[in-house]
Design an enzyme around this catalytic site. Structure first.
Site, PDB file in Angstrom:
ATOM      1  N   GLY A 187       3.255 -15.611 -19.961  1.00  0.00           N
ATOM      2  CA  GLY A 187       2.314 -14.666 -19.595  1.00  0.00           C
ATOM      3  C   GLY A 187       0.878 -15.219 -19.771  1.00  0.00           C
ATOM      4  N   ARG A 188       0.602 -16.137 -20.585  1.00  0.00           N
ATOM      5  CA  ARG A 188      -0.439 -16.617 -20.944  1.00  0.00           C
ATOM      6  C   ARG A 188      -0.635 -18.178 -21.222  1.00  0.00           C
ATOM      7  NH1 ARG A 188      -2.250 -15.806 -27.242  1.00  0.00           N
ATOM      8  NH2 ARG A 188      -0.217 -15.898 -27.965  1.00  0.00           N
TER       9      ARG A 188
ATOM     10  N   LYS B 217      -2.419 -22.797 -23.695  1.00  0.00           N
ATOM     11  CA  LYS B 217      -2.064 -21.444 -24.188  1.00  0.00           C
ATOM     12  C   LYS B 217      -3.271 -20.739 -24.444  1.00  0.00           C
ATOM     13  CE  LYS B 217       0.980 -19.257 -27.584  1.00  0.00           C
ATOM     14  NZ  LYS B 217       1.915 -19.365 -28.858  1.00  0.00           N
TER      15      LYS B 217
ATOM     16  N   ARG C 263      -0.723 -27.010 -26.680  1.00  0.00           N
ATOM     17  CA  ARG C 263       0.628 -27.473 -27.242  1.00  0.00           C
ATOM     18  C   ARG C 263       1.264 -28.586 -26.467  1.00  0.00           C
ATOM     19  NH1 ARG C 263       4.718 -22.847 -26.541  1.00  0.00           N
ATOM     20  NH2 ARG C 263       3.690 -21.824 -28.449  1.00  0.00           N
TER      21      ARG C 263
ATOM     22  N   ASP D 115      -4.094  -9.844 -20.796  1.00  0.00           N
ATOM     23  CA  ASP D 115      -5.194 -10.648 -20.254  1.00  0.00           C
ATOM     24  C   ASP D 115      -5.109 -12.120 -20.228  1.00  0.00           C
ATOM     25  OD1 ASP D 115      -5.403 -11.232 -22.770  1.00  0.00           O
ATOM     26  OD2 ASP D 115      -7.206 -10.226 -23.491  1.00  0.00           O
TER      27      ASP D 115
ATOM     28  N   ASP E 137      13.695 -16.371 -26.555  1.00  0.00           N
ATOM     29  CA  ASP E 137      12.635 -17.049 -25.787  1.00  0.00           C
ATOM     30  C   ASP E 137      11.819 -17.788 -26.606  1.00  0.00           C
ATOM     31  OD1 ASP E 137      12.207 -14.268 -26.511  1.00  0.00           O
ATOM     32  OD2 ASP E 137      10.048 -14.776 -26.053  1.00  0.00           O
TER      33      ASP E 137
END
Length: 482
Positions: A87-88, A108, A171, A120, A248
């Site tokens: 999601g980000r 990230k 990462r 966001d 996850d």
């Protein structure tokens, strides 16, 4: 940087093409030069901080990079969410390190993706710096882990209640394939994609598996289980609490991944929890091994259709592997605890000694890291260490057991030195550094990181970071940072 993007060659259902969202004023805050060298990133690039800020903020993709967000689902605190995904985060590709090992490069906090679920897509500077500190500390401690290459300030605020300065963290991981990735395709009944993922994961992470068919899938599950046992045992050795062991966040490579609400245990207690969202202690310190077993059961469930079309027959083949995990972990844990006490091998006597020690530590609220550190000083006769009275009786039994096993004090001390850190990233010191960044003040992070890079030896500034929290971390809480 020579990118070799293999994941993007999988079927389109595995990811979404999406570019990072540019930021206003990217500025390089942290750069991991030693990791950059291992990744063979040329010095001509590492010396250009402005270009590094562009690349690792997502404003500009490096040549050869391709940006995607990965698809996966997962169990979050025991509840299955069929649609998660990055999601980000943006996987910009893979590069080979100095050992010819393929490593993912992921940004990230680099903006929203189709999986953002109204978020966001950004990251505050605190969680970004936390991931850098904790992952590098874990690497130095000898724990399998993803690592951080860079932290770039975005020059823009993010809103987590209050406005906080934003940042993007880079990462580096063996891969970002999770248990939840397998669950995604299994839950959809997409056996073609599930098989494609399994074969890709084996080729990338477990190439020594040469069997075919069901035996190949079972061998894969066995090796992932073994990696998880190694990982959790390493966590417990150093007092690490992940805080959010959802499927996850469980990498099939066996690396520590996602340093959101993680923390280090000070005062020993098996039920220690610091995560603000873990209200029932599901991921408490001593629950991490049972949860790893639970997560492996979820992976086994996802793989069942590849093992046998008869579900009962498939279950009969994998269930013994999951059940056996308890005994395998206990053996690994006992061996680890024996090493922390200077024994090369475990035994019933050594197991009883380590159990008694942990009980005493819990009863008398002793610091986990310092207790083993002080025991090392005692066995090496380096200093007179004041111990709680009941521990003196235990020390006498311990020394007698070492003598009975014909283990010299010097040999015991050497083994203890290798397994018991002198210093860990204590929560209050981590928070002090994060606060400095959030307030825009000058940070002493470089000194902190230099100490954490040598956790098994004394350096010039080690003693500055050995002290436990004044309140024993009684009121300490960590947050996801999403």
């Amino acid at each position: 940087m020579k990118f070799n993007n293999t994941y993007i060659k999988l079927a389109p259902i595995f990811y979404q093409h999406v570019l990072p969202t540019p930021v206003a004023k990217p500025k390089l805050l942290l750069w991991n030069d030693s990791l950059a060298k291992q990744l063979l990133i040329p010095s001509t690039l590492t010396q250009d901080s402005a270009l590094l800020a562009q690349y690792f903020s997502g404003n500009q993709l490096p040549p050869g990079a391709e940006s995607i967000a990965l698809t996966y689902s997962g169990h979050q605190f025991g509840h299955f969410n069929p649609q998660l995904g990055d999601g980000r985060a943006h996987l910009i590709g893979e590069i080979s390190d100095e050992n010819a090992q393929q490593r993912d490069i992921q940004l990230k906090g680099s903006g929203p993706t189709p999986f953002s679920r109204q978020g966001d897509g950004r990251c505050a500077i605190g969680p970004a710096v936390r991931e850098y500190i904790m992952s590098e500390a874990m690497f130095a401690l000898g724990v399998p882990t993803s690592r951080c290459l860079a932290v770039v300030a975005s020059g823009e605020p993010v809103y987590r209640g209050d406005a906080k300065p934003g940042a993007i963290v880079t990462r580096v991981a063996a891969s970002h394939i999770r248990v939840g990735t397998f669950q995604y395709f299994a839950s959809q009944g997409n056996l073609e994609a599930l098989d494609e993922l399994t074969q890709y994961a084996i080729a990338r992470h477990y190439p020594t598996i040469k069997s075919s068919g069901a035996e190949r899938v079972i061998a894969f599950l066995e090796q992932v289980i073994a990696k998880q046992i190694t990982l959790i045992t390493a966590w417990l050795r150093v007092g690490f609490i992940h805080g959010v062991m959802n499927t996850d966040n469980t990498a099939i490579s066996g690396e520590t991944i996602d340093f959101g609400p993680c923390a280090m245990m000070g005062v020993y207690h098996p039920g220690t929890v610091f995560s603000s969202i873990d209200r029932k202690g599901r991921y408490a310190f001593a629950n991490q091994a049972p949860i790893a077993q639970w997560n492996m059961a979820r992976l086994a469930e996802a793989l069942l259709p590849l093992i046998d079309s008869d579900q009962d027959a498939a279950v009969a083949k994998v269930e013994p592997l999951i059940i056996a995990m308890s005994a395998q972990f206990q053996q690994a844990f006992n061996t680890m605890m024996a090493a922390k006490l200077g024994f090369e091998h475990t035994s019933d006597e050594v197991d009883a000694l380590s159990t008694e020690l942990l009980d005493l530590m819990q009863t008398h609220q002793l610091d986990y890291t310092l207790t083993f550190y002080h025991l090392g000083l005692i066995i090496n006769s380096q200093a007179t260490v004041a111990l709680v009275a009941p521990l003196n009786d235990w020390v006498a039994k311990w020394q007698s057991a070492l003598a009975n096993a014909s283990i010299s004090a010097s040999n015991a001390y050497e083994l203890m030195q290798q397994n018991n850190p002198v210093v860990i990233p204590r929560n209050h010191h981590v928070e002090a550094v994060l606060a400095q960044y959030e307030q825009g003040a000058q940070s002493d992070i470089e000194r902190f990181l230099s100490v954490l890079a040598h956790p098994y030896q004394h350096t010039q500034h080690t003693e500055l970071y050995q002290d436990p929290a004044a309140d024993g971390d009684q009121h300490y809480r960590t947050f996801c940072g999403t």
